[in-house]
Motif scaffolding. Structure first.
Motif, PDB file in Angstrom:
ATOM      1  N   CYS A  50       0.835  -1.195   0.000  1.00  0.00           N
ATOM      2  CA  CYS A  50       0.000   0.000   0.000  1.00  0.00           C
ATOM      3  C   CYS A  50       0.883   1.263   0.000  1.00  0.00           C
ATOM      4  N   ILE A  51       0.727   2.073  -1.045  1.00  0.00           N
ATOM      5  CA  ILE A  51       1.523   3.310  -1.176  1.00  0.00           C
ATOM      6  C   ILE A  51       1.317   4.215   0.042  1.00  0.00           C
ATOM      7  N   PHE A  52       0.073   4.331   0.496  1.00  0.00           N
ATOM      8  CA  PHE A  52      -0.177   5.274   1.592  1.00  0.00           C
ATOM      9  C   PHE A  52       0.356   4.734   2.920  1.00  0.00           C
ATOM     10  N   CYS A  53       0.379   3.408   3.118  1.00  0.00           N
ATOM     11  CA  CYS A  53       1.053   2.875   4.310  1.00  0.00           C
ATOM     12  C   CYS A  53       2.552   3.171   4.241  1.00  0.00           C
ATOM     13  N   LYS A  54       3.117   3.160   3.025  1.00  0.00           N
ATOM     14  CA  LYS A  54       4.545   3.490   2.879  1.00  0.00           C
ATOM     15  C   LYS A  54       4.782   4.978   3.151  1.00  0.00           C
ATOM     16  N   ILE A  55       3.844   5.817   2.770  1.00  0.00           N
ATOM     17  CA  ILE A  55       3.953   7.238   3.130  1.00  0.00           C
ATOM     18  C   ILE A  55       3.880   7.380   4.657  1.00  0.00           C
ATOM     19  N   LEU A  56       2.986   6.614   5.290  1.00  0.00           N
ATOM     20  CA  LEU A  56       2.876   6.677   6.760  1.00  0.00           C
ATOM     21  C   LEU A  56       4.147   6.222   7.457  1.00  0.00           C
ATOM     22  N   ALA A  72      -1.912  13.973   6.916  1.00  0.00           N
ATOM     23  CA  ALA A  72      -2.404  14.755   5.769  1.00  0.00           C
ATOM     24  C   ALA A  72      -1.210  15.270   4.981  1.00  0.00           C
ATOM     25  N   PHE A  73      -1.297  15.161   3.651  1.00  0.00           N
ATOM     26  CA  PHE A  73      -0.172  15.524   2.786  1.00  0.00           C
ATOM     27  C   PHE A  73      -0.704  15.985   1.440  1.00  0.00           C
ATOM     28  N   ARG A  74       0.155  16.723   0.697  1.00  0.00           N
ATOM     29  CA  ARG A  74      -0.281  17.273  -0.585  1.00  0.00           C
ATOM     30  C   ARG A  74      -0.292  16.201  -1.666  1.00  0.00           C
ATOM     31  N   ASP A  75      -1.351  16.220  -2.480  1.00  0.00           N
ATOM     32  CA  ASP A  75      -1.461  15.274  -3.598  1.00  0.00           C
ATOM     33  C   ASP A  75      -0.350  15.544  -4.604  1.00  0.00           C
ATOM     34  N   ILE A  76       0.254  14.485  -5.115  1.00  0.00           N
ATOM     35  CA  ILE A  76       1.373  14.613  -6.039  1.00  0.00           C
ATOM     36  C   ILE A  76       0.929  15.172  -7.406  1.00  0.00           C
ATOM     37  N   HIS A  77      -0.326  14.997  -7.747  1.00  0.00           N
ATOM     38  CA  HIS A  77      -0.894  15.548  -8.992  1.00  0.00           C
ATOM     39  C   HIS A  77      -2.103  16.413  -8.652  1.00  0.00           C
ATOM     40  N   PRO A  78      -1.844  17.636  -8.153  1.00  0.00           N
ATOM     41  CA  PRO A  78      -2.953  18.456  -7.644  1.00  0.00           C
ATOM     42  C   PRO A  78      -3.974  18.831  -8.722  1.00  0.00           C
ATOM     43  N   THR A 133      -5.065  24.102  -3.977  1.00  0.00           N
ATOM     44  CA  THR A 133      -4.818  23.310  -2.765  1.00  0.00           C
ATOM     45  C   THR A 133      -5.486  21.951  -2.953  1.00  0.00           C
ATOM     46  N   HIS A 134      -4.681  20.897  -2.842  1.00  0.00           N
ATOM     47  CA  HIS A 134      -5.219  19.528  -2.967  1.00  0.00           C
ATOM     48  C   HIS A 134      -4.464  18.655  -1.962  1.00  0.00           C
ATOM     49  N   VAL A 135      -5.156  18.344  -0.897  1.00  0.00           N
ATOM     50  CA  VAL A 135      -4.552  17.614   0.227  1.00  0.00           C
ATOM     51  C   VAL A 135      -5.325  16.310   0.434  1.00  0.00           C
ATOM     52  N   LEU A 136      -4.590  15.261   0.783  1.00  0.00           N
ATOM     53  CA  LEU A 136      -5.195  13.970   1.105  1.00  0.00           C
ATOM     54  C   LEU A 136      -5.088  13.741   2.608  1.00  0.00           C
ATOM     55  N   VAL A 137      -6.187  13.320   3.213  1.00  0.00           N
ATOM     56  CA  VAL A 137      -6.193  12.991   4.645  1.00  0.00           C
ATOM     57  C   VAL A 137      -6.441  11.496   4.770  1.00  0.00           C
ATOM     58  N   ILE A 171     -14.429  11.669  -1.813  1.00  0.00           N
ATOM     59  CA  ILE A 171     -13.966  10.308  -1.493  1.00  0.00           C
ATOM     60  C   ILE A 171     -14.349   9.418  -2.665  1.00  0.00           C
ATOM     61  N   ASN A 172     -13.352   8.937  -3.395  1.00  0.00           N
ATOM     62  CA  ASN A 172     -13.618   8.019  -4.503  1.00  0.00           C
ATOM     63  C   ASN A 172     -13.715   6.604  -3.934  1.00  0.00           C
ATOM     64  N   VAL A 173     -14.711   5.866  -4.380  1.00  0.00           N
ATOM     65  CA  VAL A 173     -14.943   4.524  -3.826  1.00  0.00           C
ATOM     66  C   VAL A 173     -14.881   3.469  -4.916  1.00  0.00           C
ATOM     67  N   GLY A 190     -13.535   5.784  -9.311  1.00  0.00           N
ATOM     68  CA  GLY A 190     -12.252   6.413  -9.636  1.00  0.00           C
ATOM     69  C   GLY A 190     -11.164   6.222  -8.593  1.00  0.00           C
ATOM     70  N   GLN A 191     -11.361   5.284  -7.652  1.00  0.00           N
ATOM     71  CA  GLN A 191     -10.332   5.068  -6.623  1.00  0.00           C
ATOM     72  C   GLN A 191      -9.130   4.332  -7.215  1.00  0.00           C
ATOM     73  N   GLU A 192      -7.948   4.899  -6.985  1.00  0.00           N
ATOM     74  CA  GLU A 192      -6.704   4.292  -7.484  1.00  0.00           C
ATOM     75  C   GLU A 192      -5.859   3.724  -6.357  1.00  0.00           C
ATOM     76  N   VAL A 193      -5.932   4.341  -5.190  1.00  0.00           N
ATOM     77  CA  VAL A 193      -5.146   3.876  -4.043  1.00  0.00           C
ATOM     78  C   VAL A 193      -6.116   3.309  -3.006  1.00  0.00           C
ATOM     79  N   TYR A 194      -5.894   2.031  -2.660  1.00  0.00           N
ATOM     80  CA  TYR A 194      -6.835   1.329  -1.788  1.00  0.00           C
ATOM     81  C   TYR A 194      -6.423   1.421  -0.316  1.00  0.00           C
ATOM     82  N   LEU A 201      -8.155   4.088   2.480  1.00  0.00           N
ATOM     83  CA  LEU A 201      -9.171   5.133   2.609  1.00  0.00           C
ATOM     84  C   LEU A 201      -8.528   6.518   2.710  1.00  0.00           C
ATOM     85  N   HIS A 202      -8.989   7.448   1.873  1.00  0.00           N
ATOM     86  CA  HIS A 202      -8.455   8.808   1.915  1.00  0.00           C
ATOM     87  C   HIS A 202      -9.532   9.795   1.515  1.00  0.00           C
ATOM     88  N   VAL A 203      -9.434  10.983   2.096  1.00  0.00           N
ATOM     89  CA  VAL A 203     -10.351  12.069   1.795  1.00  0.00           C
ATOM     90  C   VAL A 203      -9.552  13.145   1.069  1.00  0.00           C
TER      91      VAL A 203
END
Ligand code: 5GP
Ligand code: ZN
Length: 109
Positions: free
Chosen positions: A4-10, A27-33, A37-41, A84-86, A91-95, A97-99
């Motif tokens: 999981c990419i986001f677990c690796k970010i964590l 919370a961090f900035r989306d790599i492709h805003p 302002t485009h932040v993922l929580v 929230i893409n589901v 359109g969810q690409e990273v599995y 959960l993120h807002v």
């Protein structure tokens, strides 16, 4: 979760542009805003999708943090949008959960 990419970010093994963290969320900035302002929580707990999130405490905590980050940390005074893409059809690409918090300009519908 190993893949999981986001677990690796964590865990810090993938770098990210942090805007806020505490014991429960990061919370961090989306790599492709998609807005100025485009932040993922994300919760620190790995939950794949909103469809898997049955815990009202987790969901309440997450949305309260989103509100606080948008208003108090990012100070998006003109307003903001939450997405929230589901799963694939949503359109969810990273599995993990993120807002998405989007703001900084008048957003088209
Ligand atoms: P989804 O389509 O799953 O709702 O959104 C995933 C978001 O994560 C996308 O907007 C994408 O740009 C972002 N993203 C994917 N990989 C990375 C990454 O390694 N770092 C950051 N900061 N954002 C990422
Ligand atoms: Zn994860």
């Amino acid at each position: 979760m190993e893949d999981c990419i986001f677990c690796k970010i964590l865990d810090g093994s993938i770098p990210s542009d942090k805007v806020y963290e505490d014991d429960e969320v990061y919370a961090f900035r989306d790599i492709h805003p998609k807005a100025p302002t485009h932040v993922l929580v994300i919760p620190r707990q790995h939950v794949p999708t909103l469809s898997d999130a049955r815990d009202e405490k987790l969901l309440g905590m997450l949305m309260n943090r989103v509100r606080m980050i948008a208003d108090d940390v990012l100070k998006l005074e003109a307003g903001w949008r939450v997405v929230i893409n589901v799963r694939a059809g949503g359109g969810q690409e990273v599995y993990h959960l993120h807002v998405h918090i989007l703001g900084g300009k008048k957003l088209p519908f």
